[in-house]
Design a protein around this motif. Structure first.
Motif, PDB file in Angstrom:
ATOM      1  N   ASP A 100      -0.691   7.135 -12.427  1.00  0.00           N
ATOM      2  CA  ASP A 100      -1.280   8.428 -12.823  1.00  0.00           C
ATOM      3  C   ASP A 100      -2.325   8.233 -13.911  1.00  0.00           C
ATOM      4  O   ASP A 100      -3.419   8.800 -13.858  1.00  0.00           O
ATOM      5  CB  ASP A 100      -0.202   9.383 -13.334  1.00  0.00           C
ATOM      6  CG  ASP A 100       0.657   9.949 -12.225  1.00  0.00           C
ATOM      7  OD1 ASP A 100       0.277   9.805 -11.051  1.00  0.00           O
ATOM      8  OD2 ASP A 100       1.718  10.528 -12.547  1.00  0.00           O
ATOM      9  N   MET A 111       4.437  15.716  -7.364  1.00  0.00           N
ATOM     10  CA  MET A 111       4.190  15.623  -5.942  1.00  0.00           C
ATOM     11  C   MET A 111       4.365  14.174  -5.515  1.00  0.00           C
ATOM     12  O   MET A 111       4.001  13.248  -6.228  1.00  0.00           O
ATOM     13  CB  MET A 111       2.771  16.090  -5.631  1.00  0.00           C
ATOM     14  CG  MET A 111       2.420  15.982  -4.211  1.00  0.00           C
ATOM     15  SD  MET A 111       0.755  16.596  -3.985  1.00  0.00           S
ATOM     16  CE  MET A 111       0.617  16.428  -2.269  1.00  0.00           C
ATOM     17  N   ARG A 112       4.853  13.988  -4.336  1.00  0.00           N
ATOM     18  CA  ARG A 112       5.104  12.657  -3.824  1.00  0.00           C
ATOM     19  C   ARG A 112       4.164  12.395  -2.654  1.00  0.00           C
ATOM     20  O   ARG A 112       3.981  13.244  -1.783  1.00  0.00           O
ATOM     21  CB  ARG A 112       6.546  12.577  -3.375  1.00  0.00           C
ATOM     22  CG  ARG A 112       6.995  11.207  -3.067  1.00  0.00           C
ATOM     23  CD  ARG A 112       8.462  11.246  -2.674  1.00  0.00           C
ATOM     24  NE  ARG A 112       8.850   9.891  -2.423  1.00  0.00           N
ATOM     25  CZ  ARG A 112       9.874   9.307  -2.991  1.00  0.00           C
ATOM     26  NH1 ARG A 112      10.623   9.973  -3.823  1.00  0.00           N
ATOM     27  NH2 ARG A 112      10.152   8.072  -2.711  1.00  0.00           N
ATOM     28  N   THR A 113       3.527  11.210  -2.641  1.00  0.00           N
ATOM     29  CA  THR A 113       2.626  10.865  -1.550  1.00  0.00           C
ATOM     30  C   THR A 113       2.608   9.355  -1.360  1.00  0.00           C
ATOM     31  O   THR A 113       3.089   8.609  -2.208  1.00  0.00           O
ATOM     32  CB  THR A 113       1.198  11.392  -1.836  1.00  0.00           C
ATOM     33  OG1 THR A 113       0.402  11.192  -0.680  1.00  0.00           O
ATOM     34  CG2 THR A 113       0.550  10.672  -3.004  1.00  0.00           C
ATOM     35  N   THR A 114       2.070   8.910  -0.254  1.00  0.00           N
ATOM     36  CA  THR A 114       1.944   7.479   0.029  1.00  0.00           C
ATOM     37  C   THR A 114       0.506   7.051  -0.201  1.00  0.00           C
ATOM     38  O   THR A 114      -0.420   7.725   0.233  1.00  0.00           O
ATOM     39  CB  THR A 114       2.325   7.188   1.499  1.00  0.00           C
ATOM     40  OG1 THR A 114       3.659   7.644   1.716  1.00  0.00           O
ATOM     41  CG2 THR A 114       2.232   5.712   1.805  1.00  0.00           C
ATOM     42  N   VAL A 115       0.351   5.931  -0.883  1.00  0.00           N
ATOM     43  CA  VAL A 115      -0.980   5.416  -1.185  1.00  0.00           C
ATOM     44  C   VAL A 115      -1.034   3.950  -0.767  1.00  0.00           C
ATOM     45  O   VAL A 115      -0.117   3.185  -1.046  1.00  0.00           O
ATOM     46  CB  VAL A 115      -1.285   5.527  -2.704  1.00  0.00           C
ATOM     47  CG1 VAL A 115      -2.654   4.954  -3.025  1.00  0.00           C
ATOM     48  CG2 VAL A 115      -1.194   6.962  -3.162  1.00  0.00           C
ATOM     49  N   ARG A 116      -2.096   3.577  -0.101  1.00  0.00           N
ATOM     50  CA  ARG A 116      -2.289   2.164   0.262  1.00  0.00           C
ATOM     51  C   ARG A 116      -3.085   1.485  -0.850  1.00  0.00           C
ATOM     52  O   ARG A 116      -4.157   1.951  -1.228  1.00  0.00           O
ATOM     53  CB  ARG A 116      -3.031   2.040   1.577  1.00  0.00           C
ATOM     54  CG  ARG A 116      -2.227   2.520   2.748  1.00  0.00           C
ATOM     55  CD  ARG A 116      -2.986   2.235   4.037  1.00  0.00           C
ATOM     56  NE  ARG A 116      -2.282   2.767   5.170  1.00  0.00           N
ATOM     57  CZ  ARG A 116      -1.407   2.076   5.897  1.00  0.00           C
ATOM     58  NH1 ARG A 116      -1.158   0.830   5.570  1.00  0.00           N
ATOM     59  NH2 ARG A 116      -0.810   2.622   6.922  1.00  0.00           N
TER      60      ARG A 116
END
Length: 89
Positions: A31, A1-6
């Motif tokens: 991960d 899964m691909r997501t944006t993390v700050r």
């Protein structure tokens, strides 16, 4: 899964350094770090909780009779009202 993390800049630099030293991608290192953090949380939640005890200290003998605290509060309020009335507030 691909997501944006700050991520904080200092933390990102540290992650990049570790990824470079270990020769792994940022995604794999991220991960692994998140998994380690979640495992640590699970262990902390499953273990016995430390009982919190409030430390108390003696403040000495009260200067007023606390059995008549409501009466004292009423007298202080009356004094404040009189002072405000005298000042025209």
């Amino acid at each position: 899964m691909r997501t944006t993390v700050r991520i904080d800049d200092d933390l990102l630099r540290e992650l990049k350094e570790h990824a470079h030293k270990e020769g792994v991608s940022m995604a794999k290192l991220f991960d692994r770090a998140v998994r380690a953090g979640l495992n640590a949380l699970k262990k902390a939640e499953s273990g016995p909780r430390k009982v919190y005890r409030e430390k108390t200290f003696s403040t000495g003998v009260p200067f007023v009779d606390l059995t008549k605290a409501n009466q004292l509060a009423a007298e202080l309020e009356d004094e404040e009202r009189l002072t405000k009335m005298q000042l025209g507030k």
